[in-house]
Scaffold this motif. Structure first.
Motif, PDB file in Angstrom:
ATOM      1  N   LEU A 141       0.849  -1.191   0.000  1.00 38.93           N
ATOM      2  CA  LEU A 141       0.000   0.000   0.000  1.00 38.93           C
ATOM      3  C   LEU A 141       0.879   1.234   0.000  1.00 38.93           C
ATOM      4  O   LEU A 141       2.001   1.194   0.516  1.00 38.93           O
ATOM      5  N   ILE A 144       2.134   6.152   4.162  1.00 40.90           N
ATOM      6  CA  ILE A 144       1.374   7.322   4.584  1.00 40.90           C
ATOM      7  C   ILE A 144       2.167   8.239   5.494  1.00 40.90           C
ATOM      8  O   ILE A 144       1.652   9.230   5.984  1.00 40.90           O
ATOM      9  N   HIS A 199       1.880  14.060   5.851  1.00 44.22           N
ATOM     10  CA  HIS A 199       1.244  12.805   6.252  1.00 44.22           C
ATOM     11  C   HIS A 199      -0.249  12.850   5.938  1.00 44.22           C
ATOM     12  O   HIS A 199      -0.821  11.885   5.418  1.00 44.22           O
ATOM     13  N   HIS A 200      -0.860  13.986   6.238  1.00 42.94           N
ATOM     14  CA  HIS A 200      -2.289  14.090   6.020  1.00 42.94           C
ATOM     15  C   HIS A 200      -2.623  13.921   4.541  1.00 42.94           C
ATOM     16  O   HIS A 200      -3.618  13.283   4.188  1.00 42.94           O
ATOM     17  N   LYS A 203      -2.121  10.219   3.488  1.00 46.81           N
ATOM     18  CA  LYS A 203      -3.133   9.298   4.000  1.00 46.81           C
ATOM     19  C   LYS A 203      -4.201   9.023   2.941  1.00 46.81           C
ATOM     20  O   LYS A 203      -4.889   8.012   2.977  1.00 46.81           O
ATOM     21  N   TYR A 204      -4.374   9.997   2.059  1.00 46.98           N
ATOM     22  CA  TYR A 204      -5.412   9.844   1.031  1.00 46.98           C
ATOM     23  C   TYR A 204      -4.744   9.697  -0.332  1.00 46.98           C
ATOM     24  O   TYR A 204      -4.632  10.657  -1.083  1.00 46.98           O
ATOM     25  N   PRO A 205      -4.245   8.497  -0.654  1.00 45.44           N
ATOM     26  CA  PRO A 205      -3.513   8.341  -1.921  1.00 45.44           C
ATOM     27  C   PRO A 205      -4.484   8.421  -3.104  1.00 45.44           C
ATOM     28  O   PRO A 205      -5.683   8.176  -2.945  1.00 45.44           O
ATOM     29  N   ARG A 207      -6.605   7.390  -6.248  1.00 45.16           N
ATOM     30  CA  ARG A 207      -7.293   6.125  -6.384  1.00 45.16           C
ATOM     31  C   ARG A 207      -6.626   5.200  -7.407  1.00 45.16           C
ATOM     32  O   ARG A 207      -6.649   3.982  -7.250  1.00 45.16           O
ATOM     33  N   LEU A 210      -3.957   3.299  -5.653  1.00 50.59           N
ATOM     34  CA  LEU A 210      -4.556   2.298  -4.794  1.00 50.59           C
ATOM     35  C   LEU A 210      -4.973   1.085  -5.611  1.00 50.59           C
ATOM     36  O   LEU A 210      -4.679  -0.060  -5.265  1.00 50.59           O
ATOM     37  N   GLN A 211      -5.662   1.376  -6.708  1.00 51.43           N
ATOM     38  CA  GLN A 211      -6.189   0.302  -7.535  1.00 51.43           C
ATOM     39  C   GLN A 211      -5.047  -0.579  -8.047  1.00 51.43           C
ATOM     40  O   GLN A 211      -5.113  -1.806  -7.950  1.00 51.43           O
TER      41      GLN A 211
END
Lengths: 322, 1213
Positions: A141, A144, A199-200, A203-205, A207, A210-211
């Motif tokens: 993953l 983060i 970091h913040h 935390k929201y990579p 998409r 992610l996929q």
């Protein structure tokens, strides 16, 4: 106060139990109390001599009490710029914040791994872990946290490029201590709010990333699952040192599945219960039952009495509140 | 089935001769006595039963367990006793209910007889504790009594004198006759006379030995019976009896005063605050003579009595009149005059002193447990602030003892008594309370042997008429005190009927009448406001009447807004015998306390009768005056009504009503002297005052949003799996967050919710792979949601990077109304897989440990939190004050920097306990009472030895059968199991490194879900207790101030300041070692007021910006890293709301020097050369053995480096 600290610092020994005590000067900040202005950080350094020697040992230094913001970069810079320019190949830390992901391993596996396999690159999907896969860049993953920190008082092993560099560095360390030369600690950049902001955001990579990572992971996972099944099959067929065959999941032809065995056991017990003679059939049974109930009451009373006694000892006498 | 019977130590003496001096605390003789009997009885029993006896001997007495075939567990006590007495005829015992039968009954430890073993054992101990230690102290007191008696016996008779003569004669002796008001007329024809008393006796609780030690000073009543000869037949009329009585009393006072023997300090007082009955109060003189009984802490009251039937009893019934208007003929018709029950009762109480003493004596010989029941009743009344005195309610020890005695008498009408002499002390106590709780004696008078007397209706004073003695023993009670007594009895009965929890403390130990805990609102005003003329002849009756009036008016005006209205007024003071009757100090204050009904207390509209109903409407208009309005309502009805304004939020509706109605009817004005206080802490949290009918109003928009979101998600098509449920799992969604949720607060944290899909076999059977599959689902969900409803903003976040088998991802959703939610997926297979790993012996230790913590996290996040949230949602709707109380309590924790150490759920449980087991009070109805009682409980809670057990199902009328097994109510066995689990934890971990506090519920019997892994640590839990104790001390001292004001005394200057509720919320930072100040920019200002911000400003903020800041808290991240880095060396505290400071305590183990070691796990500093130097073998440095301690300076430097601009300043103490 500062003078006291200085006096104290003069009393600092040069080495302890074979560790060189290496003071580092810290950056100064106006917002700190005066008593901390002259504070120094102390590293404890010694050539690396682990209980299980490896080939890398002779070109490694062991450092204890590393600063929380130490990383490979700034330790390398420390040796390169202020300690005679020895070249560092890599640094291994004992801890990190956030902690490294824990992989679940089998006991036997872990023992084997410690000795001969270190350093040797094995083919990825042959290394079997108890769950998931050993991730690589594609399947892990997204990170983060920007960079790692160390727990306070942690240690590190600094591996130099060759034996000579390590010797040179070690000499330099001792020389600095002897000469009481000042060495500056240059911690990592980008801490504080900046780090948290990064970091913040991390935390929201995105998409897509992610996929992609999930796709890679799942295909590796299928391969790992096959390997795991092979291992289980082996465990099913080979008795262990005590001669027992391990009950594992999978494999219908195996001795028995854990769940089934348990279910059967419960079933048998149930049957046993049903077929037995009713327990209030004979007179002695009722008598015994009564006696038992009586004993139970008595025991309960005793227990309660003890409890109240304990309560009294704890709280003293019972007195209505005024 | 036979059950063990245990003999309880006999606490009282059966024989007068036993009562030798000094023998009162001689337990040994008593032991011998009762043991002797045991042996005797066993002989008898052994003949008919072969079971061996077991005997336990304890310091207090002997317990013997005998197998008693006639102690049937289930049968009610009466039968049991009868059957037993039949079989025990062999014993030579005079009374029908023998000691033996007592022991058998006591042995039956069922809830019937004694609630529970623990309860019974505690009661036994309590009874012993409160018995005054007569012994030594008794001797001087009895000497003093003997001297007084002989003085009075030797007083000479006096010739009859007219009133002026009597006044003059006693004046010369330095005594002013305490004639009650109205003062007798000078030209009265009758004469006052003193004759030798016909008898002098001790009476009251002292000779009965039912006195308790808790009273400030014990009083012994010495009753002097006046001879019948000095009274005439008609003396009962028009105060004549009381004038003669006062003269008689003054003569005795004069006699004692002039007597050479004994040095006493003498004063007059009122008997039970009854101004008609003055008495002599004798205190030790403090001269140290032999008669001095100062050490004994006794005071002696000299009471006057008259022989029975001195006056015709029929004339003194509560329904007759004895005060005739002036100028009325003697023989005139008296039927039409209104009765004077108080006056008559006062005379009758003098006439029945010895009759009652006889009754109580007889009862105590008839029923063994009677005396103990009296002591229990006494304690119960005392803790609730009741007393015999008129101002304390008129129901005290005597009334209790008489009630129990009379209820033991069979009622001839039904031939059955309410109580049976065979009852245990607890049964007598409980049944008497039950009687008080269920009988409405003011509507339906209780008459014993007096069914011919018809009491007039509508009088509203309670009647408990004792036929043989022709007296209403409740004649001193007023309507308000009676309803309060009833309410207290009801609460206690309710509490005792819960057999699962030990209610001993709340029944007898806790002081219940603490205004701040008991009531929600208080009106405090000086007596002068009531404008009762102190010079008036009828000051006392007027005052009582005024209070009665206020009560009536308030009851009518407040209707169902209040449950209880109680009045508190200081007792009258005693006065020296040489001065006139004192005027009451008008600086004394009257306290009117209100227990409100949270749902209706602040209703804005009161509906009256309809317009057609002319008569009622007129009376309504008359009562409300100009406030009454005729209005047409939505349903078409036209009714009288009153509308209260809510514009000025600082003045509550309740206060508006009280000030208006008292002003209108009694022309009382509220000026600075009168203070109305209500819910004094509520302003400390936004929306702390209950809005409308419930405390959850501010949370409604968020919950509505969630409902909308759920609907939208459920309507999505093409989801790979069906949705089973979406559950709330956040303090915000269970009305328990301090800050109310506003739409779009830039760095607020989204509210957590949990989504569970229907089961499917397509999930991978591997924990890490499950986590990835969840991300795939979230991606899909996010796509579908954005496609279906573009107004939703969603994004996927990652968490727990170090624990790959724990949940890795969540979906943040911002709704079109701009509330934010955080959705996680729950997959129940995880639990099985983790459990399997936990049990898999082929995994290494570390892996299994991480599986254990993952399993705990799974259970907490996916099972317990949603269940807890659901339970609290239900509770908060049931108890309107719960939500504000929780939020106030959380603020207290967070102001004291404790909140990071306690899980939010645990604090919620603490407050929920206050509501579910509110005893000894009713359920709190505002934030302040809920909060203060929670603090008081925390202060008392011994978490080292007692688990917190909360049963969410208490009081809800849910039928248990249909519920899932885990949400059922706790049974006694469950509680037992929880206790065992708690004790097991204490055994495994006696030093409390892992589990410190233990909190179980009916949803979670584990007990460690919210507190495992030292959350809080021992030192933090101890600090919580210390802070709560300090806070309760402040509350108690404030209460004391109020009582001082009530007595009209000046308050000590240091206590003068107004009590400010904020004081409880200020933390002392100096207690900590390191203080990190954060700049304003990164700390959040505490919002106290609930003023709305400008909506348009919020809406202007773009979604993009919102997305970057949503849930962003740099200070939170900073402090989390501080914890990770310095975990062992420093214990961190911070205010998780405001983040203005972060403070730390050094672990005491790191600050002291210790031998140097390589891996210390904290930043160290080598110190102190204490061994000889030597050249190191390996280095060319001088090597030494050294000590080490923590390097404070470097750590401060590191903190600054870590925090950067988050650290404004660091202080070190």
């Amino acid at each position: 106060m500062p003078s006291e600290i200085r006096k104290e610092q003069n009393k600092i020994p040069e080495s302890v139990s074979g560790f060189a005590i290496f003071p580092l000067s810290l950056p100064s900040f106006p917002s700190l109390p005066k008593t901390c202005a002259d504070a120094k950080h102390y590293l404890y350094i010694k050539p690396h001599e682990p209980a299980h020697p490896t080939a890398l040992d002779e070109r490694s230094l062991f450092i204890s009490n590393v600063p929380f913001d130490a990383n490979e970069g700034n330790l390398r810079a420390l040796f390169a710029d202020q300690l005679g320019g020895s070249r560092v190949a890599s640094v291994v830390f004992d801890s990190s914040v956030p902690a490294a992901p824990t992989l679940k391993r089998w006991r036997t596996d872990a023992g084997k791994k410690d000795g001969e396999q270190r350093g040797k690159k094995r083919k990825r999907d042959e290394e079997i872990v108890a769950e998931g896969v050993v991730e690589d860049e594609t399947s892990s993953l997204p990170k983060i946290w920007p960079g790692e920190l160390r727990r306070s008082g942690g240690c590190a092993v600094v591996v130099f490029v060759d034996r000579g560099s390590m010797k040179g560095a070690w000499k330099e360390v001792q020389k600095v201590i002897k000469e009481r030369r000042e060495v500056q600690w240059k911690g990592s950049e980008g801490l504080g709010v900046e780090r948290y902001r990064k970091h913040h955001a991390m935390k929201y990579p995105p998409r897509e990333a992610l996929q992609a990572s999930i796709n890679a992971y799942l295909s590796q996972f299928n391969r790992a699952e096959l390997a795991r099944n092979r291992l289980r099959a082996k465990q099913r067929s080979v008795p262990d040192e005590d001669g027992f065959i391990t009950v594992t999941r999978g494999g219908r032809s195996g001795p028995a599945r854990l769940e089934q065995a348990e279910k059967k056991k419960a079933e048998l017990e149930e049957r046993k219960k049903k077929s037995g003679v009713k327990d209030d059939f004979y007179r002695f049974q009722t008598r015994e039952k009564r006696k038992e109930a009586e004993n139970e009451l008595r025991k309960k009373f005793e227990a309660d009495r003890k409890r109240v006694e304990e309560m009294r000892q704890r709280r003293g006498k019972i007195r209505p509140e005024v | 089935m036979a059950s063990p019977a245990t003999k309880r130590r006999k606490l009282s003496y059966s024989d007068e001769s036993d009562r030798s001096e000094g023998g009162y605390d001689n337990h040994d003789s008593d032991n011998l006595h009762s043991q002797g009997e045991d042996i005797e009885r066993r002989d008898i029993e052994d003949t008919d039963d072969s079971m061996p006896d077991v005997e336990y001997t304890e310091e207090g007495g002997s317990y013997s367990i005998v197998n008693a075939e006639n102690a049937a567990t289930a049968s009610p006590p009466n039968n049991e006793v009868e059957s037993h007495t039949a079989s025990a005829h062999a014993k030579a015992d005079k009374t029908p209910y023998t000691r033996q039968s007592m022991s058998l009954r006591d042995g039956v430890y069922t809830s019937e007889v004694y609630k529970s073993n623990v309860f019974k054992l505690q009661v036994d101990e309590l009874l012993q504790q409160v018995k005054p230690k007569y012994g030594k102290k008794k001797v001087p007191a009895e000497n003093a009594m003997r001297i007084l008696k002989s003085i009075i016996e030797q007083l000479p008779n006096r010739t009859p004198l007219s009133i002026p003569e009597a006044r003059a004669s006693l004046k010369s002796e330095g005594v002013v006759i305490p004639f009650p008001n109205p003062q007798p007329s000078k030209d009265a024809k009758y004469k006052l006379q003193y004759d030798r008393p016909s008898s002098i006796n001790a009476t009251g609780s002292y000779p009965l030995e039912i006195a308790t030690q808790t009273e400030d000073s014990l009083s012994i009543d010495l009753v002097v019976t006046m001879p019948k000869a000095i009274f005439q037949e008609k003396d009962y009329l028009n105060y004549r009896y009381f004038y003669k009585r006062a003269y008689y009393l003054a003569c005795i006072a004069a006699g004692i005063k002039t007597s050479k023997r004994g040095a006493f300090s003498i004063s007059f007082g009122y008997l039970n605050g009854n101004h008609l009955q003055p008495i002599i109060v004798i205190r030790p003189s403090l001269h140290g003579d032999i008669d001095d009984f100062a050490s004994s802490n006794f005071q002696i009251h000299i009471l006057l009595a008259i022989p029975e039937k001195t006056f015709a009893e029929s004339k003194l019934l509560p329904i007759s009149n004895s005060i005739r208007p002036k100028g009325m003929e003697d023989g005139a018709e008296t039927q039409s005059l209104s009765p004077t029950p108080f006056y008559n009762g006062s005379i009758q109480s003098d006439a029945t002193v010895s009759a009652y003493l006889k009754l109580l004596h007889f009862t105590s010989s008839k029923s063994d447990a009677y005396k103990d029941a009296c002591v229990l009743g006494r304690l119960w009344l005392k803790q609730r602030g009741f007393g015999s005195s008129v101002r304390k309610g008129g129901f005290g020890n005597f009334e209790w003892a008489a009630t129990v005695a009379l209820l033991l008498e069979p009622d001839p009408g039904t031939a059955a008594a309410v109580l049976s002499p065979g009852y245990s002390s607890y049964q007598l106590f409980k049944a008497t309370l039950q009687f008080l709780a269920t009988h409405n004696l003011s509507e339906y008078p209780y008459r014993l042997y007096a069914h011919d007397i018809i009491f007039p209706k509508g009088d509203n004073t309670p009647v408990f008429f004792d036929g043989p003695r022709k007296m209403n023993i409740l004649f001193k009670m007023m309507q308000w005190s009676y309803s309060r007594l009833q309410a207290e009895a009801q609460t206690t009965i309710q509490m005792l009927s819960d057999s699962r929890f030990d209610q001993f403390e709340s029944t007898f130990i806790l002081k219940t009448d603490i205004v701040k805990y008991h009531y929600d609102s208080t009106l405090e005003m000086p007596l002068s406001k009531l404008q009762v003329d102190t010079n008036s002849d009828n000051y006392f009756p007027y005052l009582n009447e005024t209070i009665g009036n206020i009560h009536k008016i308030l009851i009518r005006a407040l209707t169902d807004r209040v449950d209880i209205i109680s009045f508190a007024l200081a007792d009258e003071d005693n006065w020296p015998i040489s001065s006139n009757l004192p005027r009451e100090n008008q600086r004394k204050t009257l306290l009117i306390n209100f227990a409100t009904n949270p749902i209706t207390a602040n209703r804005t509209v009161d509906l009256g009768p309809t317009a057609e109903n002319k008569r009622e409407a007129a009376s309504f208009r008359q009562f409300w005056g100009e406030k009454a309005e005729l209005r047409r309502f939505k349903d078409g009805s036209i009714r009288e009504s009153i509308v209260w304004s809510t514009k000025n939020t600082s003045v509550l509706v309740l206060e508006q009503i009280i000030s208006f109605i008292l002003g209108k009817h009694l022309s009382l004005t509220f000026t600075e002297n009168a203070r109305f206080s209500s819910d004094t802490f509520a302003h400390l949290v936004p929306f702390g005052r209950i809005q409308g009918q419930s405390g959850i109003v501010p949370f409604v928009p968020l919950l509505n949003n969630l409902a909308g979101l759920e609907q939208d998600i459920r309507q999505l098509e093409h989801l790979p799996l069906q949705i089973r449920r979406i559950s709330a799992a956040d303090a915000l969604l269970r009305y328990s967050a301090i800050e109310i949720p506003t739409s779009v607060c830039p760095n607020s944290t989204p509210a957590s919710i949990v989504l569970q899909f229907e089961g499917s076999a397509r999930w991978p059977d591997d924990l890490c792979a499950i986590q990835r599959t969840k991300i795939a689902f979230l991606l899909k969900l996010s796509d579908l949601l954005s496609a279906a409803k573009p107004s939703y903003v969603t994004r996927i976040g990652l968490e727990n990077p170090s624990q790959p088998s724990q949940n890795q991802s969540y979906l943040d959703i911002i709704t079109p109304q701009r509330f934010s939610f955080r959705l996680r997926i729950h997959h129940d297979r995880e639990a099985t897989l983790l459990d399997r790993q936990l049990k898999d012996k082929s995994l290494d230790g570390q892996s299994r440990e991480s599986a254990a913590s993952a399993l705990a996290a799974y259970k907490r996040d996916f099972l317990q939190t949603p269940a807890h949230t659901q339970a609290l949602q239900a509770l908060c709707t049931r108890f309107p004050a719960l939500s504000p109380s929780i939020r106030l309590t959380k603020r207290w924790f967070s102001c004291h920097l404790l909140s990071p150490h306690f899980s939010s759920e645990f604090i919620e449980l603490l407050v929920a306990r206050t509501f579910l087991q509110p005893y000894p009070w009713p359920v709190p109805s505002c934030a302040t009472t809920g909060f203060l009682r929670t603090l008081a409980w925390i202060a008392r809670w011994d978490w080292r030895h007692v688990p917190l057990v909360v049963d969410f199902s208490i009081g809800s009328n849910m039928n248990n059968t249909g519920l899932e097994p885990h949400s059922r109510a706790l049974s006694t066995e469950d509680i037992e199991k929880i206790r065992m689990r708690f004790e097991a934890w204490r055994q495994i971990d006696p030093s409390m490194n892992r589990v410190v506090v233990f909190a179980a519920t009916n949803l979670d019997n584990e007990g460690t879900t919210w507190t495992d892994r030292a959350k809080p640590e021992k030192v933090v839990a101890a600090r919580m207790t210390a802070l709560a104790r300090a806070a309760t001390d402040v509350i108690r001292s404030e209460e004391d101030n109020m009582l001082t004001r009530m007595k009209g005394k000046a308050i000590e200057p240091r206590n003068m300041g107004q009590f400010v509720s904020e004081t409880l919320f200020i933390s002392r930072v100096e207690d900590f070692d390191i203080i990190i100040h954060l700049p304003r920019k990164y700390s959040r200002a505490r919002k106290i007021s609930s003023e709305p911000q400008f909506k348009n400003l919020q809406l202007q903020q773009g979604t993009g910006e919102l997305q970057t800041t949503l849930g962003f808290g740099p200070a939170q991240l900073f402090v989390a890293e501080l914890r990770d880095i310095y975990g062992e060396a420093i214990l961190w505290f911070w205010d998780s709301e405001s983040f203005n400071i972060i403070v730390g305590l050094w672990n005491p183990q790191v600050t002291t020097a210790r031998a140097w070691k390589v891996k210390a796990s904290w930043n160290s500093l080598p110190t102190d050369i204490h061994r000889a130097e030597k050249k190191s073998k390996r280095t060319n440095l001088t090597d030494q053995m050294a000590d080490m301690r923590v390097n404070k300076g470097a750590i401060c430097n590191e903190i600054k480096r870590l925090g950067g601009e988050l650290v404004e300043r660091i202080e070190i103490n």
